[in-house]
Design a protein around this motif. Structure first.
Motif, mmCIF file in Angstrom:
data_model
loop_
_atom_site.group_PDB
_atom_site.id
_atom_site.type_symbol
_atom_site.label_atom_id
_atom_site.label_comp_id
_atom_site.label_asym_id
_atom_site.label_seq_id
_atom_site.Cartn_x
_atom_site.Cartn_y
_atom_site.Cartn_z
ATOM 1 N N LYS A 2 -6.568 -40.493 -25.458
ATOM 2 C CA LYS A 2 -7.046 -39.326 -26.187
ATOM 3 C C LYS A 2 -8.305 -38.756 -25.553
ATOM 4 O O LYS A 2 -8.430 -37.544 -25.357
ATOM 5 N N ASP A 25 -3.202 -51.577 -28.689
ATOM 6 C CA ASP A 25 -2.524 -50.272 -28.753
ATOM 7 C C ASP A 25 -3.492 -49.176 -29.199
ATOM 8 O O ASP A 25 -3.457 -48.057 -28.673
ATOM 9 N N LYS A 26 -4.334 -49.505 -30.163
ATOM 10 C CA LYS A 26 -5.296 -48.520 -30.654
ATOM 11 C C LYS A 26 -6.313 -48.167 -29.579
ATOM 12 O O LYS A 26 -6.659 -46.992 -29.392
ATOM 13 N N GLU A 27 -6.792 -49.178 -28.863
ATOM 14 C CA GLU A 27 -7.750 -48.927 -27.780
ATOM 15 C C GLU A 27 -7.111 -48.100 -26.668
ATOM 16 O O GLU A 27 -7.738 -47.184 -26.119
ATOM 17 N N SER A 80 -2.081 -54.758 -32.044
ATOM 18 C CA SER A 80 -2.431 -53.509 -32.713
ATOM 19 C C SER A 80 -3.759 -52.962 -32.201
ATOM 20 O O SER A 80 -3.897 -51.750 -31.965
ATOM 21 N N LEU A 81 -4.729 -53.864 -31.996
ATOM 22 C CA LEU A 81 -6.030 -53.437 -31.478
ATOM 23 C C LEU A 81 -5.901 -52.920 -30.046
ATOM 24 O O LEU A 81 -6.537 -51.918 -29.681
ATOM 25 N N ALA A 110 -4.570 -46.012 -26.968
ATOM 26 C CA ALA A 110 -4.375 -44.642 -27.463
ATOM 27 C C ALA A 110 -5.689 -43.869 -27.477
ATOM 28 O O ALA A 110 -5.724 -42.678 -27.149
ATOM 29 N N GLN A 111 -6.781 -44.549 -27.827
ATOM 30 C CA GLN A 111 -8.081 -43.888 -27.850
ATOM 31 C C GLN A 111 -8.516 -43.487 -26.444
ATOM 32 O O GLN A 111 -9.061 -42.399 -26.238
#
Length: 325
Positions: A57, A49-51, A46-47, A53-54
């Motif tokens: 972005k 994927d979040k990194e 999850s971390l 995506a960031q």
């Protein structure tokens, strides 16, 4: 006390919890059967994927910002060197050439200023209080000098206090302040030269790079647009200041600007004349300053572009009369 067998079983259970996986990478597996390793792996994924995506972005925002900024610069350059020059096949374009040139100049200025604002050097300098104080002091000093020169010029041609022509004084202060900014345009020329070196460096790299063993490099589009926009702004600045705002032209500019912005075509106590303009002065507005119209065009366009060699000298034969109904 715990038996040796009990301790070994507990250790084996902890090892099993940390090393085995019941979900086999399937997050839809019932949570009740997940081990500690499953939960840690899910949190780690999850971390990541979040990194990821960031990062995308930030990349997308930077990409979009660069293209929007580039579009502003390109549009500005096109407006200045295209319809802004006049000599078009369309009469409407020629009639509005000054508006096109002014719009293009504003767009180029936006592009240059926003590019400088995004630069790491300027962002770093702006964090220091001493830099901000010095910039504020220089700005205040420049406005003070420009205001003094504008007051002197208006008083010389009108013979009254410059406060009687506030609009003309405001425009004249802005023009004279820009005249004081020539050191900034020297710095702008140096920055344009640095960006030009970046473009030449890319061209040099393309001639010697081995496509099989070299890394990918993007063409420095922003640097090239910056060079062109900086040249456009600097060229217009130098041409305008040398031709339209030389020391010999300032009195002429001040007189025409006051007649255009502050004077009236009619005074109720005097007979109207197409050859004169009128300005009410005095504490009770009971006096009228009468100024004869000069020959030539009287507009903001002529103020910004024309020089004293194109227009006749204004006859500064102003006079003041009482205006009592």
């Amino acid at each position: 006390m715990l038996s040796q067998e009990k301790i070994e079983n507990d250790l084996q259970a902890i090892k099993q919890e940390l090393t085995s996986s019941s979900s086999n990478g399937k997050t839809s597996f019932p949570f009740s059967r997940w081990t500690t390793k499953d939960f840690v792996a899910a949190i780690h994924k999850s971390l990541l994927d979040k990194e990821h995506a960031q990062r995308w972005k930030v990349h997308d925002e930077k990409y979009e910002s660069n293209w929007n900024l580039s579009a502003i610069g390109i549009i500005g350059v096109i407006l200045v060197i295209g319809p802004g020059r006049g000599s078009s096949d369309f009469a409407w374009v020629d009639q509005n050439a000054f508006a096109f040139a002014l719009s293009g100049l504003v767009a180029c200025t936006w592009f240059v200023l926003m590019s400088l604002e995004r630069a790491a050097l300027l962002a770093s300098l702006s964090k220091f209080t001493s830099v901000r104080i010095t910039a504020g002091f220089l700005f205040a000093a420049g406005i003070t000098v420009a205001t003094s020169d504008a007051n002197t010029a208006l008083n010389a041609v009108l013979g009254v206090d410059a406060s009687n022509a506030p609009l003309a004084r405001a425009f004249l202060v802005a023009a004279l302040f820009l005249k004081l900014l020539w050191p900034a345009f020297v710095v702008l020329g140096l920055l344009a030269g640095i960006n030009l070196l970046a473009v030449f460096g890319y061209a040099r790299w393309r001639t010697v790079a081995d496509d099989r063993n070299s890394e990918y490099r993007e063409f420095p589009t922003m640097a090239l647009i910056f060079v062109v926009a900086a040249l456009v702004i600097s060229g217009i600045y130098v041409m305008t200041m040398r031709r339209a705002f030389s020391e010999a032209n300032i009195p002429e500019k001040a007189y025409r600007l006051a007649l255009q912005l502050d004077f009236n075509e009619v005074a109720y106590c005097l007979q109207k004349s197409n050859n004169y303009r009128y300005l009410f002065i005095g504490a009770n507005q009971d006096k009228v300053l009468i100024a004869p119209l000069p020959m030539g065009e009287l507009s903001l366009k002529s103020f910004a572009t024309a020089n004293v060699n194109r227009i006749d000298d204004a006859p500064y034969a102003v006079r003041v009369v009482n205006c009592v109904p």
